[in-house]
Design a protein around this motif. Sequence first.
Motif, PDB file in Angstrom:
ATOM      1  N   SER A 153       7.350  -0.111   7.853  1.00 12.24           N
ATOM      2  CA  SER A 153       7.298  -0.194   9.314  1.00 12.24           C
ATOM      3  C   SER A 153       7.807   1.057  10.008  1.00 12.24           C
ATOM      4  O   SER A 153       8.864   1.580   9.656  1.00 12.24           O
ATOM      5  CB  SER A 153       8.150  -1.381   9.802  1.00 12.24           C
ATOM      6  OG  SER A 153       7.665  -2.601   9.330  1.00 12.24           O
ATOM      7  N   MET A 154       7.070   1.511  11.001  1.00 14.17           N
ATOM      8  CA  MET A 154       7.443   2.528  11.963  1.00 14.17           C
ATOM      9  C   MET A 154       6.331   2.564  13.021  1.00 14.17           C
ATOM     10  O   MET A 154       5.190   2.263  12.692  1.00 14.17           O
ATOM     11  CB  MET A 154       7.595   3.910  11.298  1.00 14.17           C
ATOM     12  CG  MET A 154       6.304   4.462  10.711  1.00 14.17           C
ATOM     13  SD  MET A 154       6.445   6.132  10.065  1.00 14.17           S
ATOM     14  CE  MET A 154       6.893   7.059  11.517  1.00 14.17           C
ATOM     15  N   PRO A 155       6.556   2.832  14.265  1.00 10.94           N
ATOM     16  CA  PRO A 155       7.832   3.070  14.944  1.00 10.94           C
ATOM     17  C   PRO A 155       8.469   1.803  15.489  1.00 10.94           C
ATOM     18  O   PRO A 155       9.503   1.859  16.148  1.00 10.94           O
ATOM     19  CB  PRO A 155       7.410   3.991  16.086  1.00 10.94           C
ATOM     20  CG  PRO A 155       6.045   3.483  16.455  1.00 10.94           C
ATOM     21  CD  PRO A 155       5.410   3.054  15.160  1.00 10.94           C
TER      22      PRO A 155
ATOM     23  N   GLY B  70       5.858  -7.442  12.971  1.00 13.76           N
ATOM     24  CA  GLY B  70       5.981  -8.624  13.815  1.00 13.76           C
ATOM     25  C   GLY B  70       6.707  -9.774  13.162  1.00 13.76           C
ATOM     26  O   GLY B  70       7.326 -10.604  13.849  1.00 13.76           O
ATOM     27  N   MET B  71       6.643  -9.862  11.836  1.00 14.76           N
ATOM     28  CA  MET B  71       7.328 -10.945  11.133  1.00 14.76           C
ATOM     29  C   MET B  71       8.842 -10.865  11.264  1.00 14.76           C
ATOM     30  O   MET B  71       9.544 -11.854  11.100  1.00 14.76           O
ATOM     31  CB  MET B  71       6.958 -10.910   9.649  1.00 14.76           C
ATOM     32  CG  MET B  71       5.546 -11.314   9.356  1.00 14.76           C
ATOM     33  SD  MET B  71       5.264 -11.315   7.585  1.00 14.76           S
ATOM     34  CE  MET B  71       3.633 -12.021   7.539  1.00 14.76           C
ATOM     35  N   LEU B  72       9.357  -9.670  11.533  1.00 17.10           N
ATOM     36  CA  LEU B  72      10.800  -9.455  11.576  1.00 17.10           C
ATOM     37  C   LEU B  72      11.360  -9.490  12.988  1.00 17.10           C
ATOM     38  O   LEU B  72      12.570  -9.411  13.171  1.00 17.10           O
ATOM     39  CB  LEU B  72      11.140  -8.097  10.948  1.00 17.10           C
ATOM     40  CG  LEU B  72      10.732  -7.886   9.495  1.00 17.10           C
ATOM     41  CD1 LEU B  72      11.056  -6.464   9.060  1.00 17.10           C
ATOM     42  CD2 LEU B  72      11.416  -8.891   8.581  1.00 17.10           C
ATOM     43  N   GLN B  73      10.516  -9.607  13.980  1.00 17.77           N
ATOM     44  CA  GLN B  73      10.958  -9.482  15.365  1.00 17.77           C
ATOM     45  C   GLN B  73      11.563 -10.775  15.906  1.00 17.77           C
ATOM     46  O   GLN B  73      11.018 -11.858  15.702  1.00 17.77           O
ATOM     47  CB  GLN B  73       9.779  -9.072  16.258  1.00 17.77           C
ATOM     48  CG  GLN B  73       9.190  -7.724  15.927  1.00 17.77           C
ATOM     49  CD  GLN B  73       7.954  -7.416  16.756  1.00 17.77           C
ATOM     50  OE1 GLN B  73       7.641  -8.124  17.712  1.00 17.77           O
ATOM     51  NE2 GLN B  73       7.254  -6.357  16.395  1.00 17.77           N
TER      52      GLN B  73
ATOM     53  N   PHE C  94       7.192 -13.521  -2.270  1.00 24.81           N
ATOM     54  CA  PHE C  94       8.114 -12.389  -2.294  1.00 24.81           C
ATOM     55  C   PHE C  94       7.782 -11.494  -1.108  1.00 24.81           C
ATOM     56  O   PHE C  94       6.636 -11.100  -0.911  1.00 24.81           O
ATOM     57  CB  PHE C  94       7.985 -11.603  -3.590  1.00 24.81           C
ATOM     58  CG  PHE C  94       8.779 -10.319  -3.578  1.00 24.81           C
ATOM     59  CD1 PHE C  94      10.154 -10.344  -3.588  1.00 24.81           C
ATOM     60  CD2 PHE C  94       8.127  -9.092  -3.517  1.00 24.81           C
ATOM     61  CE1 PHE C  94      10.887  -9.166  -3.546  1.00 24.81           C
ATOM     62  CE2 PHE C  94       8.846  -7.911  -3.482  1.00 24.81           C
ATOM     63  CZ  PHE C  94      10.234  -7.946  -3.494  1.00 24.81           C
ATOM     64  N   LEU C  95       8.792 -11.150  -0.326  1.00 19.00           N
ATOM     65  CA  LEU C  95       8.596 -10.353   0.881  1.00 19.00           C
ATOM     66  C   LEU C  95       9.508  -9.128   0.835  1.00 19.00           C
ATOM     67  O   LEU C  95      10.722  -9.253   0.634  1.00 19.00           O
ATOM     68  CB  LEU C  95       8.920 -11.189   2.129  1.00 19.00           C
ATOM     69  CG  LEU C  95       8.154 -12.507   2.265  1.00 19.00           C
ATOM     70  CD1 LEU C  95       8.705 -13.338   3.417  1.00 19.00           C
ATOM     71  CD2 LEU C  95       6.668 -12.247   2.460  1.00 19.00           C
ATOM     72  N   SER C  96       8.925  -7.960   1.010  1.00 19.45           N
ATOM     73  CA  SER C  96       9.689  -6.717   0.971  1.00 19.45           C
ATOM     74  C   SER C  96       9.309  -5.849   2.161  1.00 19.45           C
ATOM     75  O   SER C  96       8.127  -5.661   2.446  1.00 19.45           O
ATOM     76  CB  SER C  96       9.410  -5.974  -0.343  1.00 19.45           C
ATOM     77  OG  SER C  96      10.024  -4.696  -0.342  1.00 19.45           O
ATOM     78  N   PHE C  97      10.331  -5.321   2.843  1.00 18.94           N
ATOM     79  CA  PHE C  97      10.104  -4.494   4.028  1.00 18.94           C
ATOM     80  C   PHE C  97      10.942  -3.228   3.937  1.00 18.94           C
ATOM     81  O   PHE C  97      12.138  -3.291   3.656  1.00 18.94           O
ATOM     82  CB  PHE C  97      10.498  -5.251   5.300  1.00 18.94           C
ATOM     83  CG  PHE C  97       9.786  -6.564   5.480  1.00 18.94           C
ATOM     84  CD1 PHE C  97       8.590  -6.635   6.167  1.00 18.94           C
ATOM     85  CD2 PHE C  97      10.325  -7.731   4.957  1.00 18.94           C
ATOM     86  CE1 PHE C  97       7.934  -7.849   6.331  1.00 18.94           C
ATOM     87  CE2 PHE C  97       9.686  -8.946   5.115  1.00 18.94           C
ATOM     88  CZ  PHE C  97       8.485  -9.010   5.814  1.00 18.94           C
TER      89      PHE C  97
ATOM     90  N   GLN D  28      14.883  -2.822   3.217  1.00 17.38           N
ATOM     91  CA  GLN D  28      15.426  -1.507   2.906  1.00 17.38           C
ATOM     92  C   GLN D  28      15.216  -0.563   4.086  1.00 17.38           C
ATOM     93  O   GLN D  28      14.282  -0.733   4.863  1.00 17.38           O
ATOM     94  CB  GLN D  28      14.761  -0.934   1.650  1.00 17.38           C
ATOM     95  CG  GLN D  28      15.053  -1.736   0.383  1.00 17.38           C
ATOM     96  CD  GLN D  28      14.295  -1.207  -0.816  1.00 17.38           C
ATOM     97  OE1 GLN D  28      13.407  -1.881  -1.340  1.00 17.38           O
ATOM     98  NE2 GLN D  28      14.626  -0.009  -1.257  1.00 17.38           N
ATOM     99  N   VAL D  29      16.080   0.425   4.185  1.00 19.22           N
ATOM    100  CA  VAL D  29      16.025   1.391   5.275  1.00 19.22           C
ATOM    101  C   VAL D  29      15.669   2.765   4.731  1.00 19.22           C
ATOM    102  O   VAL D  29      16.215   3.200   3.712  1.00 19.22           O
ATOM    103  CB  VAL D  29      17.375   1.457   6.022  1.00 19.22           C
ATOM    104  CG1 VAL D  29      17.351   2.552   7.097  1.00 19.22           C
ATOM    105  CG2 VAL D  29      17.718   0.106   6.639  1.00 19.22           C
TER     106      VAL D  29
END
Length: 319
Positions: free
Chosen positions: A153-155, A159-162, A204-207, A243-244
């Motif tokens: 994700s950027m910028p 939507g799943m995390l909002q 399994f979900l990874s972002f 992760q960042v």
Amino acid sequence: MTERAGADGTTGTRTVPGGGGEAATTTAVVSLGDGWENSDGDGGGGGARRPEDGAAKGVVTAFGQSLKTLRLREGLDRQEFGNRLGYSASTVASFEQGRRIPSPSTIDRADEILNAGGLLRLWKEEVERAQYPVFFQGMAALEKEAVELVSYSMPVLNGMLQTEEYMRGLLDMRRPPLDEETIEQRVASRLARQDIFDRRPAPFLSFVLDESILRRPYGGKAVQRGELEHLLLLGQKRNVEIQVMPLDREDNAGVNGPFTVVTRKDGKKFVYTEARGIGSLQTDPEQGVLAAALYGIIRSQALSPRESTEFIEGVLGSL
């Protein structure tokens, strides 16, 4: 496989995988510019389909007429029905006139209240599909079938995390401004997609999130704090890894922008990307493998999940 002209006069090939079965083709790319603008977050597919656009109008209008007919059969006015349903009379009018799309749970509740015997429930799948732009409908269906979903994700956040407040902050910034009814519909459709976190069996979900997302106060500092707290809670789920990607990283394989890879139960991988007004769902197996490999590289360059949690806590503590 069908070909459809976009709003800009270009054409794109549309393949919508359905059920657990075969897609119409394994090499097509959905690339439709149907006059839709980017919906602020991933493909966030999150943008709800406005029922007055395209084929969705007929579906939503027919559902609304059915809803009204059943309400009148039960002898309920809009106010009384709305009270039982948990909505205002004006919202009920919007549902019946096809100006607003009810959630699946609202349709279930309406079916019970109106003793419809399942007649309204029959509309759920079509009505739910109508809330998304044509270019996102295939992706929305895939999210429901995913055994794995990974996203860079950027910028803005996927939507799943909002949080709802974050969504509204993004939508309020749109220019030209969106009307309140459109904002409500888009928020509802984006929240509906978050059911994936509670689905069983759990996918399994990874972002991987670019650090800049964490530091932008979309909607204000209070919204930013709430979003960061929400990310920390989601990261505690056993099937979720967040992760960042720090800004000081010299290597970032995600320089070409955000994307999402969905893996279905049959092992097929699909790649979704979205730019302003155009969504692309790639079904070519080679592209799926390459995108999954690219995501693996991005993950390896980012902070680990534990380090990312500490990083997000640090940003939150600095506010």
